[in-house]
Design a protein around this motif. Structure first.
Motif, PDB file in Angstrom:
ATOM      1  N   VAL A 220       0.857  -1.193   0.000  1.00  0.00           N
ATOM      2  CA  VAL A 220       0.000   0.000   0.000  1.00  0.00           C
ATOM      3  C   VAL A 220       0.888   1.236   0.000  1.00  0.00           C
ATOM      4  O   VAL A 220       1.780   1.371   0.844  1.00  0.00           O
ATOM      5  CB  VAL A 220      -0.934   0.025   1.232  1.00  0.00           C
ATOM      6  CG1 VAL A 220      -1.683   1.356   1.307  1.00  0.00           C
ATOM      7  CG2 VAL A 220      -1.918  -1.139   1.171  1.00  0.00           C
ATOM      8  N   ARG A 221       0.680   2.112  -0.955  1.00  0.00           N
ATOM      9  CA  ARG A 221       1.355   3.414  -0.972  1.00  0.00           C
ATOM     10  C   ARG A 221       0.408   4.433  -0.339  1.00  0.00           C
ATOM     11  O   ARG A 221      -0.714   4.639  -0.804  1.00  0.00           O
ATOM     12  CB  ARG A 221       1.701   3.798  -2.413  1.00  0.00           C
ATOM     13  CG  ARG A 221       1.982   5.286  -2.686  1.00  0.00           C
ATOM     14  CD  ARG A 221       3.171   5.864  -1.925  1.00  0.00           C
ATOM     15  NE  ARG A 221       4.416   5.176  -2.162  1.00  0.00           N
ATOM     16  CZ  ARG A 221       5.242   5.442  -3.180  1.00  0.00           C
ATOM     17  NH1 ARG A 221       4.919   6.357  -4.074  1.00  0.00           N
ATOM     18  NH2 ARG A 221       6.380   4.786  -3.302  1.00  0.00           N
ATOM     19  N   MET A 222       0.869   5.034   0.747  1.00  0.00           N
ATOM     20  CA  MET A 222       0.079   6.071   1.422  1.00  0.00           C
ATOM     21  C   MET A 222       0.861   7.373   1.433  1.00  0.00           C
ATOM     22  O   MET A 222       2.018   7.414   1.853  1.00  0.00           O
ATOM     23  CB  MET A 222      -0.259   5.651   2.862  1.00  0.00           C
ATOM     24  CG  MET A 222      -0.975   6.745   3.657  1.00  0.00           C
ATOM     25  SD  MET A 222      -1.320   6.278   5.388  1.00  0.00           S
ATOM     26  CE  MET A 222      -2.666   5.140   5.137  1.00  0.00           C
ATOM     27  N   PHE A 223       0.231   8.440   0.976  1.00  0.00           N
ATOM     28  CA  PHE A 223       0.863   9.752   0.995  1.00  0.00           C
ATOM     29  C   PHE A 223       0.684  10.396   2.363  1.00  0.00           C
ATOM     30  O   PHE A 223      -0.403  10.375   2.947  1.00  0.00           O
ATOM     31  CB  PHE A 223       0.247  10.662  -0.074  1.00  0.00           C
ATOM     32  CG  PHE A 223       0.756  10.385  -1.456  1.00  0.00           C
ATOM     33  CD1 PHE A 223       1.877  11.046  -1.944  1.00  0.00           C
ATOM     34  CD2 PHE A 223       0.120   9.463  -2.272  1.00  0.00           C
ATOM     35  CE1 PHE A 223       2.359  10.794  -3.207  1.00  0.00           C
ATOM     36  CE2 PHE A 223       0.588   9.204  -3.546  1.00  0.00           C
ATOM     37  CZ  PHE A 223       1.715   9.872  -4.020  1.00  0.00           C
ATOM     38  N   VAL A 224       1.779  10.951   2.858  1.00  0.00           N
ATOM     39  CA  VAL A 224       1.780  11.629   4.152  1.00  0.00           C
ATOM     40  C   VAL A 224       2.339  13.033   3.955  1.00  0.00           C
ATOM     41  O   VAL A 224       3.426  13.199   3.392  1.00  0.00           O
ATOM     42  CB  VAL A 224       2.627  10.849   5.174  1.00  0.00           C
ATOM     43  CG1 VAL A 224       2.765  11.635   6.471  1.00  0.00           C
ATOM     44  CG2 VAL A 224       2.008   9.473   5.447  1.00  0.00           C
ATOM     45  N   MET A 225       1.591  14.043   4.402  1.00  0.00           N
ATOM     46  CA  MET A 225       2.013  15.439   4.278  1.00  0.00           C
ATOM     47  C   MET A 225       2.076  16.065   5.660  1.00  0.00           C
ATOM     48  O   MET A 225       1.139  15.958   6.447  1.00  0.00           O
ATOM     49  CB  MET A 225       1.029  16.217   3.398  1.00  0.00           C
ATOM     50  CG  MET A 225       1.445  17.670   3.113  1.00  0.00           C
ATOM     51  SD  MET A 225       0.363  18.491   1.890  1.00  0.00           S
ATOM     52  CE  MET A 225      -1.124  18.739   2.893  1.00  0.00           C
ATOM     53  N   ASN A 226       3.197  16.681   5.980  1.00  0.00           N
ATOM     54  CA  ASN A 226       3.406  17.256   7.312  1.00  0.00           C
ATOM     55  C   ASN A 226       3.232  16.214   8.412  1.00  0.00           C
ATOM     56  O   ASN A 226       2.772  16.511   9.519  1.00  0.00           O
ATOM     57  CB  ASN A 226       2.447  18.435   7.565  1.00  0.00           C
ATOM     58  CG  ASN A 226       2.649  19.575   6.585  1.00  0.00           C
ATOM     59  OD1 ASN A 226       3.767  19.841   6.166  1.00  0.00           O
ATOM     60  ND2 ASN A 226       1.561  20.230   6.211  1.00  0.00           N
ATOM     61  N   GLY A 227       3.578  14.959   8.099  1.00  0.00           N
ATOM     62  CA  GLY A 227       3.496  13.899   9.092  1.00  0.00           C
ATOM     63  C   GLY A 227       2.111  13.321   9.291  1.00  0.00           C
ATOM     64  O   GLY A 227       1.916  12.477  10.169  1.00  0.00           O
ATOM     65  N   ARG A 228       1.145  13.733   8.460  1.00  0.00           N
ATOM     66  CA  ARG A 228      -0.220  13.233   8.594  1.00  0.00           C
ATOM     67  C   ARG A 228      -0.739  12.738   7.250  1.00  0.00           C
ATOM     68  O   ARG A 228      -0.337  13.249   6.201  1.00  0.00           O
ATOM     69  CB  ARG A 228      -1.150  14.320   9.154  1.00  0.00           C
ATOM     70  CG  ARG A 228      -0.709  14.805  10.538  1.00  0.00           C
ATOM     71  CD  ARG A 228      -1.709  15.732  11.180  1.00  0.00           C
ATOM     72  NE  ARG A 228      -1.234  16.171  12.490  1.00  0.00           N
ATOM     73  CZ  ARG A 228      -1.345  15.457  13.607  1.00  0.00           C
ATOM     74  NH1 ARG A 228      -1.934  14.273  13.562  1.00  0.00           N
ATOM     75  NH2 ARG A 228      -0.884  15.901  14.756  1.00  0.00           N
ATOM     76  N   PRO A 229      -1.639  11.741   7.268  1.00  0.00           N
ATOM     77  CA  PRO A 229      -2.155  11.216   6.004  1.00  0.00           C
ATOM     78  C   PRO A 229      -2.783  12.324   5.155  1.00  0.00           C
ATOM     79  O   PRO A 229      -3.525  13.169   5.669  1.00  0.00           O
ATOM     80  CB  PRO A 229      -3.215  10.202   6.451  1.00  0.00           C
ATOM     81  CG  PRO A 229      -2.779   9.786   7.820  1.00  0.00           C
ATOM     82  CD  PRO A 229      -2.188  11.027   8.435  1.00  0.00           C
ATOM     83  N   LEU A 230      -2.489  12.323   3.874  1.00  0.00           N
ATOM     84  CA  LEU A 230      -3.061  13.294   2.948  1.00  0.00           C
ATOM     85  C   LEU A 230      -4.493  12.876   2.639  1.00  0.00           C
ATOM     86  O   LEU A 230      -4.748  11.743   2.216  1.00  0.00           O
ATOM     87  CB  LEU A 230      -2.228  13.343   1.675  1.00  0.00           C
ATOM     88  CG  LEU A 230      -2.708  14.278   0.552  1.00  0.00           C
ATOM     89  CD1 LEU A 230      -2.770  15.726   1.030  1.00  0.00           C
ATOM     90  CD2 LEU A 230      -1.789  14.157  -0.664  1.00  0.00           C
TER      91      LEU A 230
END
Length: 347
Positions: A220-230
């Motif tokens: 699973v590829r999960m995007f994280v922005m600023n340490g939180r899920p996008l």
């Protein structure tokens, strides 16, 4: 906002790349978006920094191929002062330059550090990216989220470790990404184990990881922005990457297929565990590659797949990324140089 996107080579970029999508979105939101390659920088005699860069001069693009066509047209290139930019986003893939342009990765990070020193916001933070050029960076994350791992060049030690794991393991080079040089070995069925170890070790250290049975279903590829899920509209920017045929590699560049995925509480807990380091290191936008209850990799250079997320969930995940960069620049207006590049990158 004047924003630069650093890629391996502007002329080899493809329309489906996440970087192209981000640049087009920035353009459509009224920003001045430029693309520049790893070999386009210059440190001028007067100490200033410049780069040859390209942009599309249209106002509102609907199709990524049309946007990229305008960026790559012959007369679009200009030399620009990098100190005039508000944001520079480092989006090159180290694997693309690993063999034919080994100099590029270190040079890109070095120029990123120089750009940041002029007061331009550089994401992800280049000083932390310098440490992440090796997969050893991954070993700094908490042990609870990592598969059991050995990094060595000693064939006897590697063979013994694989036996401890039950005879099955994943081998890959310490340097590189994109699924290149990744092998699934089984000592009961792999008479070529010595040759595989030798082939990988020829270019450096060998990473040996326990094989996770859940890997047969892809990762699973999960995007994280600023340490939180996008997220957009209550939907996560995450998808399952299923390998094609018998190939164990699920990377999209290795022929993987994107499927919708339900984000579980276990995945969210994993993000909670890695958040402190991602934030401390100024890792603005990353891709977590998850198999079962383990984190297989943290892609901090050029995580791809926003287009797959948009197609699967009918949400434009590029919009919040650009909006968050806008927000960071507003914060900088109030704090100036009081905030380090790494701090502002994940604020």
């Amino acid at each position: 906002m004047k924003i630069g996107f650093v890629v391996n080579d502007v002329m080899t970029e493809l329309a489906q790349y996440t970087t192209t999508r981000l640049a087009m979105q920035a353009t459509n939101m009224g920003h001045e978006a430029w693309l520049m390659g790893m070999g386009n920088f210059a440190y001028e005699p007067d100490g200033s920094l410049s780069a040859r860069a390209r942009r599309a001069d249209g106002k509102n693009y609907r199709a990524l191929p049309r946007y990229l066509e305008d960026v790559q047209k012959p007369d679009s290139e200009e030399r620009l002062a990098l100190s005039d930019f508000d944001v520079v986003m480092l989006r090159s893939d180290p694997a693309d330059d690993a063999h034919d342009a080994a100099w590029a990765n270190n040079a890109g990070v070095a120029f990123g550090q120089l750009i940041a020193s002029t007061g331009v916001l550089v994401v992800n933070d280049p000083s932390s990216l310098a440490n992440a050029l090796s997969k050893a960076y991954f070993q700094h994350f908490p042990e609870v989220v990592r598969p059991t791992t050995l990094i060595s060049r000693d064939e006897d030690q590697i063979t013994a470790f694989i036996k401890e794991l039950g005879g099955r393991a994943v081998l890959k080079p310490l340097q590189g990404s994109g699924g290149s040089g990744v092998f699934l070995v089984n000592t009961d069925e792999s008479p070529n184990l010595s040759q595989i170890i030798e082939a990988i070790a020829r270019d450096g250290y060998v990473v040996v990881q326990e094989y996770l049975e859940e890997a047969k279903n892809g990762d699973v590829r999960m995007f994280v922005m600023n340490g939180r899920p996008l997220m957009v509209g209550g939907k996560y920017a995450a998808f399952r990457r299923k390998s094609s045929g018998s190939d164990m590699r699920s990377n999209m560049s290795a022929g993987g297929k994107a499927l919708a995925v339900k984000v579980t509480d276990e995945m969210l807990e994993m993000v909670d565990v890695v958040r402190p380091k991602l934030v401390a290191d100024g890792m603005f936008l990353v891709g977590l590659d998850i198999v079962g209850d383990k984190l297989m990799e943290v892609n901090v250079f050029s995580p791809g797949g926003l287009g797959s997320c948009q197609n699967l969930y009918e949400e434009n995940f590029a919009i919040p990324v650009i909006e968050d960069l806008e927000r960071k620049l507003e914060v900088r207006k109030h704090y100036g140089s009081q905030l380090s590049n790494a701090s502002l990158a994940t604020l």
